[in-house]
Design a protein around this motif. Structure first.
Motif, PDB file in Angstrom:
ATOM      1  N   ALA A 105      41.905   4.805 -98.423  1.00  0.00           N
ATOM      2  CA  ALA A 105      42.222   5.726 -97.329  1.00  0.00           C
ATOM      3  C   ALA A 105      41.562   7.087 -97.545  1.00  0.00           C
ATOM      4  O   ALA A 105      41.018   7.679 -96.603  1.00  0.00           O
ATOM      5  N   ILE A 106      41.576   7.577 -98.769  1.00  0.00           N
ATOM      6  CA  ILE A 106      40.933   8.862 -99.062  1.00  0.00           C
ATOM      7  C   ILE A 106      39.428   8.758 -98.861  1.00  0.00           C
ATOM      8  O   ILE A 106      38.804   9.634 -98.252  1.00  0.00           O
ATOM      9  N   GLY A 107      38.825   7.694 -99.354  1.00  0.00           N
ATOM     10  CA  GLY A 107      37.374   7.511 -99.201  1.00  0.00           C
ATOM     11  C   GLY A 107      36.958   7.380 -97.752  1.00  0.00           C
ATOM     12  O   GLY A 107      35.957   7.951 -97.315  1.00  0.00           O
ATOM     13  N   ARG A 108      37.739   6.660 -96.980  1.00  0.00           N
ATOM     14  CA  ARG A 108      37.427   6.495 -95.560  1.00  0.00           C
ATOM     15  C   ARG A 108      37.564   7.814 -94.805  1.00  0.00           C
ATOM     16  O   ARG A 108      36.712   8.161 -93.988  1.00  0.00           O
ATOM     17  N   ALA A 109      38.617   8.551 -95.081  1.00  0.00           N
ATOM     18  CA  ALA A 109      38.810   9.837 -94.411  1.00  0.00           C
ATOM     19  C   ALA A 109      37.715  10.828 -94.796  1.00  0.00           C
ATOM     20  O   ALA A 109      37.200  11.558 -93.944  1.00  0.00           O
ATOM     21  N   PHE A 110      37.329  10.828 -96.063  1.00  0.00           N
ATOM     22  CA  PHE A 110      36.282  11.732 -96.523  1.00  0.00           C
ATOM     23  C   PHE A 110      34.943  11.392 -95.866  1.00  0.00           C
ATOM     24  O   PHE A 110      34.237  12.275 -95.370  1.00  0.00           O
ATOM     25  N   ALA A 111      34.604  10.113 -95.845  1.00  0.00           N
ATOM     26  CA  ALA A 111      33.340   9.699 -95.218  1.00  0.00           C
ATOM     27  C   ALA A 111      33.348  10.005 -93.726  1.00  0.00           C
ATOM     28  O   ALA A 111      32.326  10.435 -93.171  1.00  0.00           O
ATOM     29  N   HIS A 112      34.473   9.824 -93.062  1.00  0.00           N
ATOM     30  CA  HIS A 112      34.575  10.114 -91.631  1.00  0.00           C
ATOM     31  C   HIS A 112      34.370  11.596 -91.361  1.00  0.00           C
ATOM     32  O   HIS A 112      33.622  11.972 -90.450  1.00  0.00           O
ATOM     33  N   GLU A 113      35.002  12.449 -92.137  1.00  0.00           N
ATOM     34  CA  GLU A 113      34.854  13.890 -91.948  1.00  0.00           C
ATOM     35  C   GLU A 113      33.421  14.349 -92.183  1.00  0.00           C
ATOM     36  O   GLU A 113      32.881  15.154 -91.430  1.00  0.00           O
ATOM     37  N   ILE A 114      32.804  13.825 -93.226  1.00  0.00           N
ATOM     38  CA  ILE A 114      31.419  14.209 -93.526  1.00  0.00           C
ATOM     39  C   ILE A 114      30.491  13.752 -92.410  1.00  0.00           C
ATOM     40  O   ILE A 114      29.638  14.505 -91.941  1.00  0.00           O
ATOM     41  N   MET A 115      30.652  12.523 -91.958  1.00  0.00           N
ATOM     42  CA  MET A 115      29.756  12.004 -90.931  1.00  0.00           C
ATOM     43  C   MET A 115      29.953  12.718 -89.600  1.00  0.00           C
ATOM     44  O   MET A 115      28.988  13.027 -88.909  1.00  0.00           O
ATOM     45  N   ILE A 116      31.171  12.976 -89.230  1.00  0.00           N
ATOM     46  CA  ILE A 116      31.412  13.620 -87.941  1.00  0.00           C
ATOM     47  C   ILE A 116      30.986  15.086 -87.979  1.00  0.00           C
ATOM     48  O   ILE A 116      30.239  15.556 -87.122  1.00  0.00           O
ATOM     49  N   ASN A 117      31.441  15.821 -88.964  1.00  0.00           N
ATOM     50  CA  ASN A 117      31.166  17.252 -88.996  1.00  0.00           C
ATOM     51  C   ASN A 117      29.724  17.564 -89.357  1.00  0.00           C
ATOM     52  O   ASN A 117      29.059  18.348 -88.677  1.00  0.00           O
ATOM     53  N   CYS A 118      29.222  16.971 -90.423  1.00  0.00           N
ATOM     54  CA  CYS A 118      27.861  17.301 -90.867  1.00  0.00           C
ATOM     55  C   CYS A 118      26.802  16.721 -89.936  1.00  0.00           C
ATOM     56  O   CYS A 118      25.804  17.378 -89.660  1.00  0.00           O
ATOM     57  N   ALA A 119      27.001  15.519 -89.466  1.00  0.00           N
ATOM     58  CA  ALA A 119      25.990  14.894 -88.617  1.00  0.00           C
ATOM     59  C   ALA A 119      25.823  15.645 -87.298  1.00  0.00           C
ATOM     60  O   ALA A 119      24.698  15.809 -86.815  1.00  0.00           O
ATOM     61  N   VAL A 120      26.897  16.118 -86.729  1.00  0.00           N
ATOM     62  CA  VAL A 120      26.798  16.866 -85.470  1.00  0.00           C
ATOM     63  C   VAL A 120      26.091  18.198 -85.691  1.00  0.00           C
ATOM     64  O   VAL A 120      25.258  18.616 -84.893  1.00  0.00           O
TER      65      VAL A 120
END
Length: 121
Positions: free
Chosen positions: A30-45
C-alpha cells in the motif's frame, strides 16, 4: 528525483515480495503503490508543463507555427505546473498536453497539405 522515487518504490515492492507476514506485506504494498501514484501524478504533470514551455519557446523562436499556438502553450503550462493535486476539480488539467499536441499535429498536417496543393498548381 525520478530515479530516487523508482528506487524507493522498487525497494518497497521487494520488501513486499520477501515479507513472510501477509499483514505487514500488505502495508508495504500500500505504501509503495501510494508513493508511486503520487510521484507519477504530481511529477509527470509538472514535467509535461515544462515540456509545453520549452516546445512553445522553440516554436516561437523558429517560427514553425503561428504565434498564437506558442502563447496558448505558455498559457496552459502554468496550470499544469501549479495545479494542486488534491483538488478533484483540477484533474482534467492533465489533458492540456495531449490536446495541445493534437492541435500542433493538425496544424502541421494542414500546412503540409496546403504546400503540396500549391506545388502541383
Amino acid at each position: 528525483m525520478l530515479f530516487t522515487s523508482a528506487a524507493v518504490t522498487g525497494s518497497l515492492l521487494t520488501l513486499y515480495a520477501n515479507e513472510p507476514n501477509p499483514q505487514i506485506a500488505a502495508s508495504y504494498y500500500a505504501i509503495g503503490r501510494a508513493f508511486a501514484h503520487e510521484i507519477m501524478i504530481n511529477c509527470a504533470v509538472r514535467v509535461a508543463g515544462v515540456f509545453m514551455i520549452s516546445t512553445a519557446t522553440l516554436f516561437l523562436h523558429t517560427q514553425i507555427g503561428p504565434c498564437w499556438m506558442s502563447f496558448l502553450g505558455y498559457g496552459l503550462a502554468p496550470a499544469m505546473l501549479f495545479r494542486v493535486s488534491y483538488i478533484d476539480r483540477l484533474d482534467w488539467v492533465v489533458l492540456f498536453l495531449p490536446l495541445w499536441i493534437l492541435l500542433i499535429s493538425v496544424y502541421v498536417l494542414i500546412d503540409n497539405y496546403r504546400r503540396q496543393v500549391k506545388a502541383t498548381l
